[in-house]
Structure formats: structure tokens, C-alpha cells
Design a protein around this motif. Structure first.
Motif, PDB file in Angstrom:
ATOM      1  N   THR A  35       0.993  -1.243  -0.108  1.00  0.00           N
ATOM      2  CA  THR A  35       0.037  -0.312   0.266  1.00  0.00           C
ATOM      3  C   THR A  35       1.249   1.652  -0.142  1.00  0.00           C
ATOM      4  N   LYS A  69      -1.812  -4.199  -4.459  1.00  0.00           N
ATOM      5  CA  LYS A  69      -2.452  -5.823  -4.690  1.00  0.00           C
ATOM      6  C   LYS A  69      -1.071  -6.402  -5.969  1.00  0.00           C
ATOM      7  N   ASP A 198       0.281   0.233   6.670  1.00  0.00           N
ATOM      8  CA  ASP A 198      -1.012   1.430   6.225  1.00  0.00           C
ATOM      9  C   ASP A 198      -1.736   1.708   7.660  1.00  0.00           C
TER      10      ASP A 198
END
Ligand code: ADP
Ligand code: ASP
Ligand code: MG
Length: 429
Positions: A35, A69, A198
Motif C-alpha cells: 500500500t 495488490k 498502512d
């Protein structure tokens, strides 16, 4: 940590007097998760943060994961193309994600006037065994990384990868970038390994489930290991083991706010320990039961030897009281291994004359973890009372010196986590 005289980022003051300040100069390994490097803006933001850290006089080695991802996308792509997934080719495919991220990161650093060089796991000196998709580090020879640092350049290393003793590219497994970072920090004798993610650190439970969960300022290796072994995804369990074994200080922190996060190190013996520090949950396992097993010496040994022989990692095990010479054995296995475990146990059940094998995929394991449990009785009782009050049935129980875990029905896991977090007084007020 060494201390040195370092020129501030502000440069010379007006009037020509150089502004020299006393700064701690540290060698830091900074790892950025998916992320944190998820898009071009994020990559530039990370480069900016690194530039600031460097201008304060620190030496920085970067480790990056694949963007967003991307690892999941690459795995799906492999499924879409073929049903045969040779380990060697899978590792070549998956490691492409980190390779992209590290090259882009170097470009962003160059834009800021910071010289940087990217290194694959192989170039960074990660020698591994030959177990594709889940390779283990045998040795780290970081000569090229060190040489880049000595030359005033920022080494940017692709996470979760290495080269095997057969000279093939290997992937260290999901979450392996954390392990890359910790292993590099050890090999380079760095002052700390910073894992940027994150969230702002390690929380008393998953903040997505309990928004009032608190960030911990510090946590011991032992507690964090128990947490990661029972469902806390951050940092990867292997990296915490590596850090504990080699005494690498970890700092888990946010790549979005840059505020101080959670420090992970040895327990301080004189510090009063929280009885319960955290609540975790894990929905990645299924429960299996072999019923009507003959209650004789050697039978359990045979069952678990066969399962181990099929490469299945069995977790909690419970054997019931024997009646009329037979007993039931229940245990948990990862979802991914359930089909294989069922077929191994099925054939074995016939051979040993057991009644049959059943499974339940809809389970969760909820756990409470705390170093103070070693010296304070009653944690298990409070946990069971809490679950009883919210009508959650306990299917299996296991404990360690600093953890109590219960297997419950999967659809009640979040209720159980919320109630335990509240009853053990962990929520922010
Ligand atoms: P990354 O992408 O940085 O490698 P992950 O996505 O694997 O990181 O893990 C980070 C997530 O873990 C957070 O978004 C958070 O919701 C979740 N999480 C679950 N339990 C905890 C916990 N106890 N403390 C911190 N984060 C947790
Ligand atoms: N990108 C890999 C994964 O998603 C490795 C890592 O980031 O740790 O698992
Ligand atoms: Mg993530």
C-alpha cells in the motif's frame, strides 16, 4: 547508534554561517509495504521521505514490496494461463512485482537528486534454499549493498526474493519483504529496521474490527510473535522470529503519517507487564475431527506422522476422553491444506479402523496475548466468561505461557474480539 556532526537540511544560514547541528546518525533499513508504494504519487511520497531521512545524515537502505495488490494479480494471472505452476516459473513471475517497484523507486529518488541503485534479491546477496514459493534464507552477503552505501548511494532492494543454491530465482513467501528487511538490517548491523505500512503501528487488536483499538508504543518480541502466530498480519511472523533471534530492533510505523509507531524489542525485566496486551483472530484455518479412533499407544503418532509426511502443518490438537476403547481427535489445519489433509486422514482412518473424518471450514481462533499472564492467574477464566456472556460456544482451547486461544464459530469471531477487547480494558476512552 553513533552520533555525528551533520549539516542540517536547511543548509547555510543567511549571513554565511553554516548551521551545524548535533544529530544522531543511524543506519536504517526502511521497508515499504504494497500500500505504501501503491501508485506513482505514493512512490514519490516515499522517495521524499527517504530524501529527508538521508539529508538528516542517516544512511538508508530501502526494501520495497510489489505495488498495491500486484502479487495477488500475478498469482491470478498464472491461474488464468495455466493449471501447472512449476515453482521455478512461479518465483520468476512473482518476483517481477518487486522488481518493478524498486526500479520506479530509484527513478523517483533520482528526481530528488538522491543517487540510488536497485538490487534484486540475488544482487543483494540473498542466498536461499531451493524451496520455490517459500524459500528460506541460508546466508546474506550484502557486499554490493554495502558498496553502494559507502559510495553515498541509496540501495533499493526487491523484497522477498533471493537466489537458490541451484542458481535459480526464489521467492521467500507471502509477506517475505519484512524478512528481507530484517535480514538486511542484521547483515549490515543497522541501528533499526523500520517497517512502514498502512496503519500507525501494532494495535491492541485489528483496528478495522475495533476502531477504538490503541496503538502500542512498544511491545516485546515474545508478545508480537504470539500475535503474528495467531492472526495479526503485521509484521510477517518469520521476520519477527528473525529479529528476535538476531536482536534486530523493529519499528512498525505508518507510511502515510510518518509519526512514531510501535517499537519491538526485548522485554525489560523490571517493567510491569500488561496482563493482556492484545486480542487477535485468525480465520485461515479449518477444523478436522477423526472420530472413533482406537485408544492405543502409537495411533496418534501414526496419524500426525502421516499428515506431516504430506507437508501439512497441524496446529491446535485436542483428544477427547476415551469411552469404550475409542476416542475422537480434533485438530486445525490451514484452509489451503484442507483437501490434502482430508484425503490423507481419510485413507488412514480406514487403515486404523477409525469411524470417519469430518471437517468444518467456518471456524475462527480468537486469542488473548500478554506477558503479564505468566504471573497473573485468571486470564483464561475471564476469557471464557466473556465468551459465555455473549453466547459464543468454545470448541477448542489451547494455551502458551503468554496466550490463551479458543476456536469458535467463524461468524461469531468479530463479536468475540470486540467483547474481549472491551472486557480486558484495552479500548481507548
Ligand atoms: P503491508 O501491505 O504493509 O505489507 P498488510 O496489509 O499485510 O501490510 O497488514 C496491515 C494491516 O493489518 C492493517 O491495515 C490492519 O488493518 C491489519 N491488522 C490486523 N491486526 C492488526 C494489529 N493488531 N495491529 C495493526 N494492524 C493490524
Ligand atoms: N509482495 C509480496 C506479498 O504480497 C511480498 C511482500 O510484500 O512481503 O506477499
Ligand atoms: Mg496491505
Amino acid at each position: 547508534m553513533t552520533t555525528g556532526l551533520v549539516e542540517t537540511a536547511n543548509g547555510p544560514r543567511p549571513g554565511g554561517v553554516s548551521q551545524v547541528a548535533l544529530y544522531p546518525v543511524a543506519t536504517l533499513v526502511q521497508k515499504f509495504g504494497g500500500t505504501a508504494v501503491g501508485d506513482p504519487d505514493r512512490i514519490r511520497a516515499v522517495a521524499d521521505h527517504v530524501a529527508r531521512t538521508v539529508r538528516q545524515g542517516n544512511q538508508v537502505v530501502l526494501v520495497v514490496s510489489a505495488m498495491g495488490k500486484e502479487t495477488d494479480s500475478l498469482l491470478r494471472l498464472a491461474d488464468d494461463v495455466s493449471s501447472t505452476h512449476p515453482g521455478r516459473e512461479m518465483d520468476m513471475l512473482i518476483t517481477a512485482g518487486e522488481r518493478k517497484a524498486m526500479a520506479l523507486m530509484c527513478m523517483a529518488l533520482h528526481d530528488l537528486g538522491i543517487p540510488a541503485d536497485s538490487f534484486t534479491g540475488s544482487q543483494a546477496g540473498f542466498l536461499t534454499d531451493t524451496e520455490h514459493r517459500n524459500a528460506k534464507i541460508l546466508e546474506v552477503r550484502p557486499e554490493r549493498v554495502r558498496a553502494a552505501l559507502d559510495a553515498g548511494r541509496i540501495p533499493v532492494v526487491g523484497g522477498s526474493q533471493g537466489v537458490s543454491t541451484d542458481n535459480d530465482v526464489t521467492f521467500l513467501g507471502r509477506g517475505g519483504s519484512d524478512t528481507t528487511a530484517v535480514a538486511l538490517a542484521h547483515a549490515l548491523d543497522a541501528d533499526a529496521c523500520e517497517l512502514y505500512t498502512d496503519v500507525t503501528g501494532v494495535f491492541t487488536t485489528d483496528p478495522r474490527v475495533v476502531p477504538t483499538a490503541k496503538r502500542m508504543d512498544r511491545i516485546s518480541f515474545d508478545e508480537l510473535l504470539e500475535m503474528t502466530a495467531t492472526g495479526c498480519p503485521k509484521p510477517a511472523m518469520r521476520s519477527v522470529e528473525y529479529a528476535r533471534t538476531h536482536g534486530v530492533r523493529l519499528h512498525v510505523r505508518s507510511a502515510f503519517t510518518w509519526q512514531e509507531g510501535t517499537w519491538v524489542d526485548e522485554e525489560e525485566p523490571d517493567m510491569e507487564q500488561a496482563i493482556v496486551s492484545a486480542v487477535t483472530y485468525d480465520t485461515s484455518e479449518a477444523k478436522m475431527t477423526i472420530s472413533g479412533v482406537p485408544d492405543q499407544p502409537g495411533i496418534a503418532a501414526r496419524v500426525f506422522r502421516e499428515l506431516a509426511g504430506s507437508g501439512i502443518n497441524v496446529d491446535m490438537i485436542v483428544q477427547n476422553v476415551s469411552t469404550e476403547g475409542v476416542t475422537d481427535i480434533s485438530f486445525t489445519v490451514p484452509h489451503d491444506d484442507l483437501d490434502r489433509a482430508m484425503s490423507t486422514a481419510g485413507s488412514l482412518a480406514t487403515e486404523i479402523g477409525a469411524g470417519g473424518v469430518t471437517s468444518d471450514s467456518a471456524i475462527a481462533r480468537v486469542s488473548v496475548v500478554g506477558a503479564g499472564m505468566r504471573t497473573n492467574p485468571g486470564v483464561a477464566a475471564t476469557m471464557f466468561e466473556t465468551l459465555a456472556e455473549c453466547g459464543v460456544n468454545i470448541q477448542m482451547i489451547s494455551t502458551s505461557a503468554i496466550r490463551v486461544s479458543c476456536v469458535v464459530s467463524g461468524d461469531r469471531a468479530e463479536d468475540a474480539v470486540k467483547a474481549l477487547h472491551e472486557n480486558f480494558g484495552l479500548s481507548c476512552n
